[in-house]
Scaffold this motif. Sequence first.
Motif, PDB file in Angstrom:
ATOM      1  N   GLY A   1       3.176 -12.647  -8.364  1.00  0.00           N
ATOM      2  CA  GLY A   1       2.355 -12.712  -7.162  1.00  0.00           C
ATOM      3  C   GLY A   1       0.863 -12.624  -7.434  1.00  0.00           C
ATOM      4  N   GLY A   2       0.464 -12.488  -8.696  1.00  0.00           N
ATOM      5  CA  GLY A   2      -0.947 -12.442  -9.034  1.00  0.00           C
ATOM      6  C   GLY A   2      -1.655 -11.156  -8.650  1.00  0.00           C
ATOM      7  N   GLY A   3      -0.904 -10.098  -8.330  1.00  0.00           N
ATOM      8  CA  GLY A   3      -1.522  -8.830  -7.957  1.00  0.00           C
ATOM      9  C   GLY A   3      -2.162  -8.122  -9.137  1.00  0.00           C
ATOM     10  N   ASP A   4      -3.008  -7.159  -8.838  1.00  0.00           N
ATOM     11  CA  ASP A   4      -3.664  -6.364  -9.867  1.00  0.00           C
ATOM     12  C   ASP A   4      -2.829  -5.116 -10.123  1.00  0.00           C
ATOM     13  OD1 ASP A   4      -5.384  -5.101 -11.601  1.00  0.00           O
ATOM     14  OD2 ASP A   4      -6.729  -4.388 -10.016  1.00  0.00           O
ATOM     15  N   ASN A   5      -2.184  -5.069 -11.261  1.00  0.00           N
ATOM     16  CA  ASN A   5      -1.375  -3.902 -11.617  1.00  0.00           C
ATOM     17  C   ASN A   5      -2.025  -3.084 -12.716  1.00  0.00           C
ATOM     18  OD1 ASN A   5       0.562  -4.295  -9.734  1.00  0.00           O
ATOM     19  ND2 ASN A   5       2.123  -5.074 -11.112  1.00  0.00           N
ATOM     20  N   SER A   6      -3.360  -3.069 -12.770  1.00  0.00           N
ATOM     21  CA  SER A   6      -4.037  -2.283 -13.792  1.00  0.00           C
ATOM     22  C   SER A   6      -3.858  -0.785 -13.555  1.00  0.00           C
ATOM     23  CB  SER A   6      -5.525  -2.635 -13.841  1.00  0.00           C
ATOM     24  OG  SER A   6      -6.127  -2.374 -12.586  1.00  0.00           O
ATOM     25  N   ARG A   7      -3.594  -0.385 -12.312  1.00  0.00           N
ATOM     26  CA  ARG A   7      -3.310   1.018 -11.979  1.00  0.00           C
ATOM     27  C   ARG A   7      -2.006   1.054 -11.197  1.00  0.00           C
ATOM     28  NH1 ARG A   7      -6.279   4.361 -14.887  1.00  0.00           N
ATOM     29  NH2 ARG A   7      -7.049   5.810 -13.377  1.00  0.00           N
ATOM     30  N   LEU A   8      -1.031   1.809 -11.694  1.00  0.00           N
ATOM     31  CA  LEU A   8       0.264   1.922 -11.025  1.00  0.00           C
ATOM     32  C   LEU A   8       0.290   3.139 -10.116  1.00  0.00           C
ATOM     33  CD1 LEU A   8       2.645   1.082 -14.000  1.00  0.00           C
ATOM     34  CD2 LEU A   8       1.829  -0.438 -12.201  1.00  0.00           C
ATOM     35  N   GLY A   9       1.174   3.109  -9.127  1.00  0.00           N
ATOM     36  CA  GLY A   9       1.295   4.203  -8.174  1.00  0.00           C
ATOM     37  C   GLY A   9       0.463   3.992  -6.921  1.00  0.00           C
ATOM     38  N   ALA A  10      -0.045   2.775  -6.741  1.00  0.00           N
ATOM     39  CA  ALA A  10      -0.846   2.477  -5.547  1.00  0.00           C
ATOM     40  C   ALA A  10       0.053   2.470  -4.315  1.00  0.00           C
ATOM     41  CB  ALA A  10      -1.547   1.135  -5.698  1.00  0.00           C
ATOM     42  N   LEU A  11      -0.512   2.888  -3.204  1.00  0.00           N
ATOM     43  CA  LEU A  11       0.228   2.978  -1.948  1.00  0.00           C
ATOM     44  C   LEU A  11      -0.609   2.341  -0.846  1.00  0.00           C
ATOM     45  CD1 LEU A  11       2.668   4.275  -0.413  1.00  0.00           C
ATOM     46  CD2 LEU A  11       1.210   6.261  -0.084  1.00  0.00           C
ATOM     47  N   ASN A  12       0.037   1.523  -0.017  1.00  0.00           N
ATOM     48  CA  ASN A  12      -0.651   0.882   1.095  1.00  0.00           C
ATOM     49  C   ASN A  12       0.383   0.607   2.177  1.00  0.00           C
ATOM     50  OD1 ASN A  12      -2.200  -0.541   2.856  1.00  0.00           O
ATOM     51  ND2 ASN A  12      -2.933  -2.051   1.378  1.00  0.00           N
ATOM     52  N   THR A  13       0.496   1.491   3.158  1.00  0.00           N
ATOM     53  CA  THR A  13       1.497   1.340   4.211  1.00  0.00           C
ATOM     54  C   THR A  13       0.837   1.374   5.581  1.00  0.00           C
ATOM     55  OG1 THR A  13       1.931   3.712   4.381  1.00  0.00           O
ATOM     56  CG2 THR A  13       3.277   2.476   2.826  1.00  0.00           C
ATOM     57  N   ALA A  14       1.481   0.700   6.517  1.00  0.00           N
ATOM     58  CA  ALA A  14       1.043   0.728   7.911  1.00  0.00           C
ATOM     59  C   ALA A  14       2.285   0.660   8.786  1.00  0.00           C
ATOM     60  CB  ALA A  14       0.125  -0.453   8.212  1.00  0.00           C
ATOM     61  N   ALA A  15       2.272   1.404   9.861  1.00  0.00           N
ATOM     62  CA  ALA A  15       3.407   1.386  10.786  1.00  0.00           C
ATOM     63  C   ALA A  15       2.882   1.565  12.209  1.00  0.00           C
ATOM     64  CB  ALA A  15       4.405   2.489  10.443  1.00  0.00           C
ATOM     65  N   PHE A  16       3.509   0.847  13.141  1.00  0.00           N
ATOM     66  CA  PHE A  16       3.177   0.941  14.556  1.00  0.00           C
ATOM     67  C   PHE A  16       4.471   1.120  15.330  1.00  0.00           C
ATOM     68  CE2 PHE A  16       0.239  -1.940  12.458  1.00  0.00           C
ATOM     69  CZ  PHE A  16      -0.994  -1.395  12.792  1.00  0.00           C
ATOM     70  N   ARG A  17       4.429   1.908  16.371  1.00  0.00           N
ATOM     71  CA  ARG A  17       5.617   2.118  17.212  1.00  0.00           C
ATOM     72  C   ARG A  17       5.196   2.135  18.670  1.00  0.00           C
ATOM     73  NH1 ARG A  17       7.419   7.284  15.879  1.00  0.00           N
ATOM     74  NH2 ARG A  17       8.385   6.427  14.025  1.00  0.00           N
ATOM     75  N   GLY A  18       5.954   1.424  19.494  1.00  0.00           N
ATOM     76  CA  GLY A  18       5.752   1.439  20.933  1.00  0.00           C
ATOM     77  C   GLY A  18       7.044   1.864  21.611  1.00  0.00           C
ATOM     78  N   SER A  19       6.955   2.820  22.528  1.00  0.00           N
ATOM     79  CA  SER A  19       8.129   3.310  23.264  1.00  0.00           C
ATOM     80  C   SER A  19       7.878   3.149  24.750  1.00  0.00           C
ATOM     81  CB  SER A  19       8.383   4.789  22.954  1.00  0.00           C
ATOM     82  OG  SER A  19       8.543   4.993  21.573  1.00  0.00           O
ATOM     83  N   LEU A  20       8.815   2.513  25.443  1.00  0.00           N
ATOM     84  CA  LEU A  20       8.706   2.296  26.881  1.00  0.00           C
ATOM     85  C   LEU A  20       9.907   2.948  27.547  1.00  0.00           C
ATOM     86  CD1 LEU A  20       7.109   0.843  29.157  1.00  0.00           C
ATOM     87  CD2 LEU A  20       8.680  -1.094  28.838  1.00  0.00           C
ATOM     88  N   LEU A  21       9.637   3.900  28.438  1.00  0.00           N
ATOM     89  CA  LEU A  21      10.688   4.620  29.149  1.00  0.00           C
ATOM     90  C   LEU A  21      10.666   4.197  30.611  1.00  0.00           C
ATOM     91  CD1 LEU A  21      12.886   6.827  29.213  1.00  0.00           C
ATOM     92  CD2 LEU A  21      11.065   8.497  29.599  1.00  0.00           C
ATOM     93  N   LEU A  22      11.795   3.644  31.069  1.00  0.00           N
ATOM     94  CA  LEU A  22      11.929   3.211  32.460  1.00  0.00           C
ATOM     95  C   LEU A  22      12.885   4.148  33.191  1.00  0.00           C
ATOM     96  CD1 LEU A  22      12.393  -0.614  31.833  1.00  0.00           C
ATOM     97  CD2 LEU A  22      10.281   0.591  32.385  1.00  0.00           C
TER      98      LEU A  22
ATOM     99  N   ASN B   1       4.884   0.208  -7.843  1.00  0.00           N
ATOM    100  CA  ASN B   1       5.689   1.348  -8.260  1.00  0.00           C
ATOM    101  C   ASN B   1       4.907   2.224  -9.222  1.00  0.00           C
ATOM    102  OD1 ASN B   1       7.886   2.963  -8.351  1.00  0.00           O
ATOM    103  ND2 ASN B   1       9.154   1.600  -9.566  1.00  0.00           N
ATOM    104  N   SER B   2       5.278   3.490  -9.276  1.00  0.00           N
ATOM    105  CA  SER B   2       4.570   4.416 -10.145  1.00  0.00           C
ATOM    106  C   SER B   2       4.915   4.227 -11.610  1.00  0.00           C
ATOM    107  CB  SER B   2       4.836   5.862  -9.715  1.00  0.00           C
ATOM    108  OG  SER B   2       6.220   6.115  -9.730  1.00  0.00           O
ATOM    109  N   GLY B   3       6.021   3.558 -11.928  1.00  0.00           N
ATOM    110  CA  GLY B   3       6.356   3.286 -13.318  1.00  0.00           C
ATOM    111  C   GLY B   3       6.881   4.507 -14.046  1.00  0.00           C
ATOM    112  N   SER B   4       7.273   4.304 -15.276  1.00  0.00           N
ATOM    113  CA  SER B   4       7.814   5.387 -16.106  1.00  0.00           C
ATOM    114  C   SER B   4       6.758   5.852 -17.088  1.00  0.00           C
ATOM    115  CB  SER B   4       9.042   4.904 -16.889  1.00  0.00           C
ATOM    116  OG  SER B   4      10.031   4.447 -16.004  1.00  0.00           O
ATOM    117  N   GLN B   5       6.797   7.124 -17.420  1.00  0.00           N
ATOM    118  CA  GLN B   5       5.870   7.691 -18.396  1.00  0.00           C
ATOM    119  C   GLN B   5       6.656   8.381 -19.490  1.00  0.00           C
ATOM    120  OE1 GLN B   5       2.822  10.200 -16.848  1.00  0.00           O
ATOM    121  NE2 GLN B   5       2.422   8.904 -15.103  1.00  0.00           N
ATOM    122  N   ILE B   6       6.202   8.251 -20.735  1.00  0.00           N
ATOM    123  CA  ILE B   6       6.807   8.968 -21.854  1.00  0.00           C
ATOM    124  C   ILE B   6       6.228  10.376 -21.858  1.00  0.00           C
ATOM    125  CG2 ILE B   6       7.017   9.076 -24.354  1.00  0.00           C
ATOM    126  CD1 ILE B   6       6.780   6.017 -24.377  1.00  0.00           C
ATOM    127  N   TYR B   7       7.103  11.379 -21.855  1.00  0.00           N
ATOM    128  CA  TYR B   7       6.599  12.745 -21.868  1.00  0.00           C
ATOM    129  C   TYR B   7       6.952  13.480 -23.155  1.00  0.00           C
ATOM    130  CZ  TYR B   7      11.324  13.930 -20.315  1.00  0.00           C
ATOM    131  OH  TYR B   7      12.678  14.065 -20.212  1.00  0.00           O
TER     132      TYR B   7
END
Length: 195
Positions: free
Chosen positions: A137-158, A179-185
């Motif tokens: 996909g051509g993304g930049d994976n130079s830093r792993l563990g990146a997070l970018n989320t968005a959520a919307f919710r609409g509730s209608l009560l009749l 993904n955060s990937g694996s690390q050797i410890y």
Amino acid sequence: VRETQTNNQLNYAIRGQTVDAFSGSSTAVVPYVNEVPFVTGGTASFFDLESIQVVKGPQGTLFGRNTTGGAVLSTTARPKNELGGNIKAGYGNYDAFNVEGAINLPLVEDKVLFRGAFRFAQRDGYIRNVYTGKVFGGGDNSRLGALNTAAFRGSLLLKPAPGIENLMVFQYERSKGNNSGSQIYSVNKCGDVGA
């Protein structure tokens, strides 16, 4: 609660009952949102909640799904007959930024009630990736563990008549990042005895 294939997906374990994300089996502990199984639940889904219940042990007879380990029942906040809202924000290391909020609108007094809620979360990666080749996909994976989320919710009560009510909930969620990937410890050379 632990992350599975990505840091945007959660998996639950109760009394050791869980499932590996790569096994192809259905999860042993099923999360429910408003009594609906939410098998591929992301981290962005847990906002503006009214209650959370954890039920341990087999639940197939109560919920009609193969739930051998238990169930996590989340109930979203219902619209109320009052005008109001809330917002909260946070900032952390690696440019982590979280903001969530909700607004409650009584459209018709005690008859048509609406509640809108949202959540945004973003954080830069915290693991330096030493692989420098092209990524899908051509993304930049130079830093792993990146997070970018968005959520919307609409509730209608009749409430058309006393004793009759209908609650309709619409939710949109988008999860990006990597993904955060694996690390050797620890490394033991051939012939070394582990400590």
